[in-house]
Design a protein around this motif. Structure first.
Motif, PDB file in Angstrom:
ATOM      1  N   GLU A 164      10.042   8.230  -0.585  1.00 42.72           N
ATOM      2  CA  GLU A 164       9.797   7.864   0.562  1.00 42.72           C
ATOM      3  C   GLU A 164       9.082   8.616   1.428  1.00 42.72           C
ATOM      4  OE1 GLU A 164      12.696   6.860   4.685  1.00 42.72           O
ATOM      5  OE2 GLU A 164      13.064   5.981   2.832  1.00 42.72           O
ATOM      6  N   GLY A 208      11.622   3.216   6.724  1.00 42.43           N
ATOM      7  CA  GLY A 208      12.204   3.514   5.336  1.00 42.43           C
ATOM      8  C   GLY A 208      13.873   3.628   5.327  1.00 42.43           C
ATOM      9  N   LEU A 263       9.827  -0.093   3.795  1.00 42.31           N
ATOM     10  CA  LEU A 263      10.099   0.382   2.462  1.00 42.31           C
ATOM     11  C   LEU A 263      11.378   0.760   1.955  1.00 42.31           C
ATOM     12  CD1 LEU A 263       8.554   1.905  -0.029  1.00 42.31           C
ATOM     13  CD2 LEU A 263       9.060   4.009   1.337  1.00 42.31           C
ATOM     14  N   LEU A 266       7.995  -2.712  -0.960  1.00 39.47           N
ATOM     15  CA  LEU A 266       6.996  -2.429   0.146  1.00 39.47           C
ATOM     16  C   LEU A 266       6.315  -3.574   0.917  1.00 39.47           C
ATOM     17  CD1 LEU A 266       5.333  -0.059   1.751  1.00 39.47           C
ATOM     18  CD2 LEU A 266       3.788  -0.171  -0.300  1.00 39.47           C
ATOM     19  N   TRP A 313      14.552  -4.130   4.354  1.00 40.80           N
ATOM     20  CA  TRP A 313      13.965  -3.378   3.075  1.00 40.80           C
ATOM     21  C   TRP A 313      14.206  -3.937   1.833  1.00 40.80           C
ATOM     22  CZ3 TRP A 313      16.412  -0.200   7.040  1.00 40.80           C
ATOM     23  CH2 TRP A 313      17.548   0.400   6.768  1.00 40.80           C
TER      24      TRP A 313
END
Length: 234
Positions: A45, A63, A81, A101, A187
């Protein structure tokens, strides 16, 4: 900005980092919800955050390991992400884990990447899919009563413990369907869902047909994704 070139740069960066990722594989902590996180999660990350921040102006980066769970706007570039989806697999020495992603600009999807580094497989926006045909339904590993019913009725089923791997297999046709009735964060799901739409899959989110609208990262979503060549009854 050439988003596909940027996704390829991220792909190459992860490939180049594999020795450092594997060194951090078994350095494990547990979150308040008892799910594992490894040093490798945070390493990936951090590295991708730095890379993307240097390429995309005014980036808003979300993230899994750094997000503060506060909803916000979608102006400018927005990145979702999950550095390691399937961390339980990863820190148990299994190869079925992946990187998820996705990139948006002003709320419009620009491109997404799913990558399974140890399996040597990936799919990104613009890539062809092989159009395989399968009868297998993949189920989330987070238990829900609907999963028990689905397993009972499925011709064939798999529980792999990795949403990235499940969605990748639906898009390419190795699974007919993937179901997560309990819900997961954006994510985990949204980059793969956008690739599923790109390849003509039928997608339902929270029991309604889904057409590509942005999903906020501060809540969970139930998904049901079917390949266009779905051979599973119903």
């Amino acid at each position: 900005m050439d988003i596909n070139a940027l996704l390829k740069e991220c792909l190459a960066a992860i490939e180049s980092m594999m020795p450092q990722i594997m060194e951090r594989r078994y350095r494990i902590e547990y979150k308040p919800d008892s799910s594992p996180v490894t040093e490798a999660d945070r390493f990936i990350e951090g590295k991708l955050h730095d890379l993307l921040r240097n390429r995309l102006p005014d980036l808003r980066f979300v993230g899994e390991e750094s997000y503060d769970f506060q909803a916000g706007g979608q102006d400018g570039y927005f990145v979702l992400l999950d550095p390691i989806d399937g961390t339980e697999n990863f820190c148990s020495g299994l190869k079925e884990w992946g990187v998820s992603l996705g990139i948006w600009k002003d709320g419009v999807h620009q491109g997404s990447l799913l990558m399974m580094p140890e399996l040597g497989e990936h799919l990104m926006t613009g890539d062809p899919a092989p159009g395989l045909r399968s009868r297998i339904t993949g189920f989330s590993s987070s238990y829900h009563d609907d999963i028990a019913a689905g397993i009972r009725d499925a011709i064939e089923y798999r529980v792999t413990g990795c949403a990235v791997y499940n969605i990748y297999n639906v898009v390419r046709g190795s699974f007919a369907r993937f179901i997560n009735p309990k819900g997961a964060y954006a994510w985990d799901l949204l980059p793969g869902v956008m690739l599923a739409l790109e390849h003509g899959c039928l997608v339902r989110v929270n029991d309604a047909d889904y057409h590509g609208q942005f999903l906020e990262p501060d809540r969970k979503y139930r998904v049901d994704i079917r390949n266009r060549h779905n051979l599973h009854p119903g």
